[in-house]
Design an enzyme around this catalytic site. Sequence first.
Site, PDB file in Angstrom:
ATOM      1  N   SER A   4      46.930 112.698 100.847  1.00 13.30           N
ATOM      2  CA  SER A   4      46.912 111.342 100.313  1.00 13.30           C
ATOM      3  C   SER A   4      47.604 110.346 101.226  1.00 13.30           C
ATOM      4  O   SER A   4      47.167 109.198 101.355  1.00 13.30           O
ATOM      5  CB  SER A   4      47.586 111.324  98.934  1.00 13.30           C
ATOM      6  OG  SER A   4      46.970 112.254  98.083  1.00 13.30           O
ATOM      7  N   HIS A  63      52.833 118.747 103.788  1.00 11.18           N
ATOM      8  CA  HIS A  63      54.202 118.216 103.778  1.00 11.18           C
ATOM      9  C   HIS A  63      55.054 118.803 104.902  1.00 11.18           C
ATOM     10  O   HIS A  63      55.998 118.163 105.377  1.00 11.18           O
ATOM     11  CB  HIS A  63      54.885 118.514 102.442  1.00 11.18           C
ATOM     12  CG  HIS A  63      54.319 117.753 101.296  1.00 11.18           C
ATOM     13  ND1 HIS A  63      54.818 116.526 100.894  1.00 11.18           N
ATOM     14  CD2 HIS A  63      53.284 118.020 100.472  1.00 11.18           C
ATOM     15  CE1 HIS A  63      54.110 116.085  99.862  1.00 11.18           C
ATOM     16  NE2 HIS A  63      53.185 116.973  99.593  1.00 11.18           N
ATOM     17  N   ARG A 136      58.671 112.500  93.492  1.00  5.93           N
ATOM     18  CA  ARG A 136      58.417 111.299  94.297  1.00  5.93           C
ATOM     19  C   ARG A 136      58.339 110.064  93.418  1.00  5.93           C
ATOM     20  O   ARG A 136      58.092 110.139  92.219  1.00  5.93           O
ATOM     21  CB  ARG A 136      57.144 111.440  95.125  1.00  5.93           C
ATOM     22  CG  ARG A 136      55.861 111.570  94.317  1.00  5.93           C
ATOM     23  CD  ARG A 136      54.682 111.731  95.264  1.00  5.93           C
ATOM     24  NE  ARG A 136      53.446 111.968  94.545  1.00  5.93           N
ATOM     25  CZ  ARG A 136      52.318 112.368  95.129  1.00  5.93           C
ATOM     26  NH1 ARG A 136      52.294 112.577  96.420  1.00  5.93           N
ATOM     27  NH2 ARG A 136      51.223 112.554  94.421  1.00  5.93           N
ATOM     28  N   ASP A 209      56.703 111.099 101.152  1.00 11.02           N
ATOM     29  CA  ASP A 209      56.828 110.696  99.743  1.00 11.02           C
ATOM     30  C   ASP A 209      57.708 111.615  98.904  1.00 11.02           C
ATOM     31  O   ASP A 209      58.395 111.152  97.995  1.00 11.02           O
ATOM     32  CB  ASP A 209      55.450 110.506  99.093  1.00 11.02           C
ATOM     33  CG  ASP A 209      54.548 111.723  99.182  1.00 11.02           C
ATOM     34  OD1 ASP A 209      54.916 112.693  99.877  1.00 11.02           O
ATOM     35  OD2 ASP A 209      53.466 111.705  98.567  1.00 11.02           O
ATOM     36  N   LYS A 282      50.931 107.874  92.259  1.00 11.98           N
ATOM     37  CA  LYS A 282      50.092 107.369  93.357  1.00 11.98           C
ATOM     38  C   LYS A 282      50.334 105.888  93.646  1.00 11.98           C
ATOM     39  O   LYS A 282      49.608 105.293  94.453  1.00 11.98           O
ATOM     40  CB  LYS A 282      48.601 107.575  93.020  1.00 11.98           C
ATOM     41  CG  LYS A 282      48.176 109.028  92.927  1.00 11.98           C
ATOM     42  CD  LYS A 282      48.197 109.742  94.267  1.00 11.98           C
ATOM     43  CE  LYS A 282      47.702 111.163  94.151  1.00 11.98           C
ATOM     44  NZ  LYS A 282      47.721 111.903  95.434  1.00 11.98           N
ATOM     45  N   ASP A 392      40.503 109.745  98.719  1.00  7.83           N
ATOM     46  CA  ASP A 392      41.279 110.002  99.936  1.00  7.83           C
ATOM     47  C   ASP A 392      41.103 111.435 100.424  1.00  7.83           C
ATOM     48  O   ASP A 392      41.398 111.741 101.585  1.00  7.83           O
ATOM     49  CB  ASP A 392      42.767 109.689  99.714  1.00  7.83           C
ATOM     50  CG  ASP A 392      43.322 110.295  98.432  1.00  7.83           C
ATOM     51  OD1 ASP A 392      42.561 110.968  97.711  1.00  7.83           O
ATOM     52  OD2 ASP A 392      44.512 110.101  98.159  1.00  7.83           O
ATOM     53  N   HIS A 393      40.653 112.346  99.561  1.00 12.22           N
ATOM     54  CA  HIS A 393      40.401 113.739  99.920  1.00 12.22           C
ATOM     55  C   HIS A 393      39.798 114.426  98.709  1.00 12.22           C
ATOM     56  O   HIS A 393      39.780 113.869  97.612  1.00 12.22           O
ATOM     57  CB  HIS A 393      41.687 114.470 100.340  1.00 12.22           C
ATOM     58  CG  HIS A 393      42.792 114.331  99.333  1.00 12.22           C
ATOM     59  ND1 HIS A 393      42.771 114.971  98.110  1.00 12.22           N
ATOM     60  CD2 HIS A 393      43.932 113.604  99.342  1.00 12.22           C
ATOM     61  CE1 HIS A 393      43.844 114.651  97.425  1.00 12.22           C
ATOM     62  NE2 HIS A 393      44.573 113.808  98.142  1.00 12.22           N
TER      63      HIS A 393
END
EC number: 5.4.2.12
Length: 476
Positions: A4, A63, A136, A209, A282, A392-393
């Site tokens: 993301s 990550h 996050r 994030d 998000k 985004d994916h």
Amino acid sequence: MGNSEVGHNALGAGRIFAQGAKLVDLALASGKIYEGEGFKYISESFEKGTLHLIGLLSDGGVHSRLDQLQLLLKGSSEHGAKRIRVHFLTDGRDVSDGSSVGFVETIENDLANLREKGVDARIASGGGRMYVTMDRYENDWDVVKRGWDAQVLGEAPHKFTNAVEAVKKLREIANDQYLPPFVIVDEHNKAVGPIVDGDAVVTFNFRADRMVMLAKALEYQDFDKFDRVRIPKIRYAGMLQYDGELKLPSHYLVSPPEIDRTSDEYLVYNGISTFACSETVKFGHVTFFWNGNRSGYFNPELEKHVEIPSDIGISFNLQPKMKALEIGERARDAILSQKFDQVRVNIANGDMVGHTGDIQATIVACKAADEAVKMILDAIEQVGGIYVVTADHGNAEDMVKRDKCGQPLYDKNGQLQILTSHTCHPVPIAIGGPGLAPGVRFRNDVPDGGLANVAATIMNLHGFVAPNDYEPTLIQ
């Protein structure tokens, strides 16, 4: 595999930038990571203190990456670290559930090799990423506190003398993502690696994030999100700087990419008013990441950002509708108000619920997302606007592991093997609406069009031509 953060960077910036993983790879391969100010800063603690490495133990590459941790362990010991403690977080989200055991075995082997060379290197604590440390957007500070208690205070509800045994045992009550926190203790039941005065700490995740909250707890003197009990005087550095606007952390091992001249900055400068909205999980993606890792507004008179609080303290498959309908309603109202030239939202259900591996919940999640999208498209129809729908994916479109022929895989008990990670499938893009000028078509000379092409496309739809160094528009 996309994620993301980089997806929204590309969507907003219109260009592809070398990102966290690539930047860290280059710094490790060249050895420059050990020559930078960040490493020099933490190395001042090596003579008398311990180097603590905190992050996600995974080869998912979203990550963090296992091989980068391995190189950092080796390089740090070669550059003076005499005592090292690893505080790991298990994944099961970007990689297969259950893979944590193999990752821990790998690191244990590496640490054993370091001990043979005279380095006091051990695992100190652990826990699952969704339950320990890696929250996050300040969604649930209890997640960070559980990590703090284990990593800093050396306190956790579970104590083990061996990390592999710990993960195997705790997997009987939770999957990798939600393993409860544990600490490794010695023969006297004393934690082997709490963070104390004079130590150095590195958070080795390259993605920002899910490290920002821990960075605040480690770095901020004025901190009131939870009782830290003890605040050790440490030298702390991130693998990268996680928030350029907040300058957080103030020390880092690898310099982040500088993303300039994003599409939102361009459009706002040219008078385009913008409404951006998502729920907490998000929200940063449609604001911070979209704007090149920049917080705040370019022009507060032309922009409005709305965050809808996400559910706290539960797995998303238990509330699979999440805040999709609330986001849809806010977007609908913003569109019908006709106060904004652009409305930008992220509806997170397919991703967040898809990550849980719960197929039935994911179906409910996708239906809720579909309902929200319809609400938005109906509003676009009413005001004669244009819509652009993409992602985004991938994630929810494929929920099972497959063999090389694409057939579902089953375990030894005949159960489907669930896929919880993002997928490698291309995502679709749909452009339409009554406001679309007659004759607008997708170009056929951009065969490798991707997320970075969306920014120029949106600029065109607003009547502007994108800068020459942007990836080309998808439309003619």
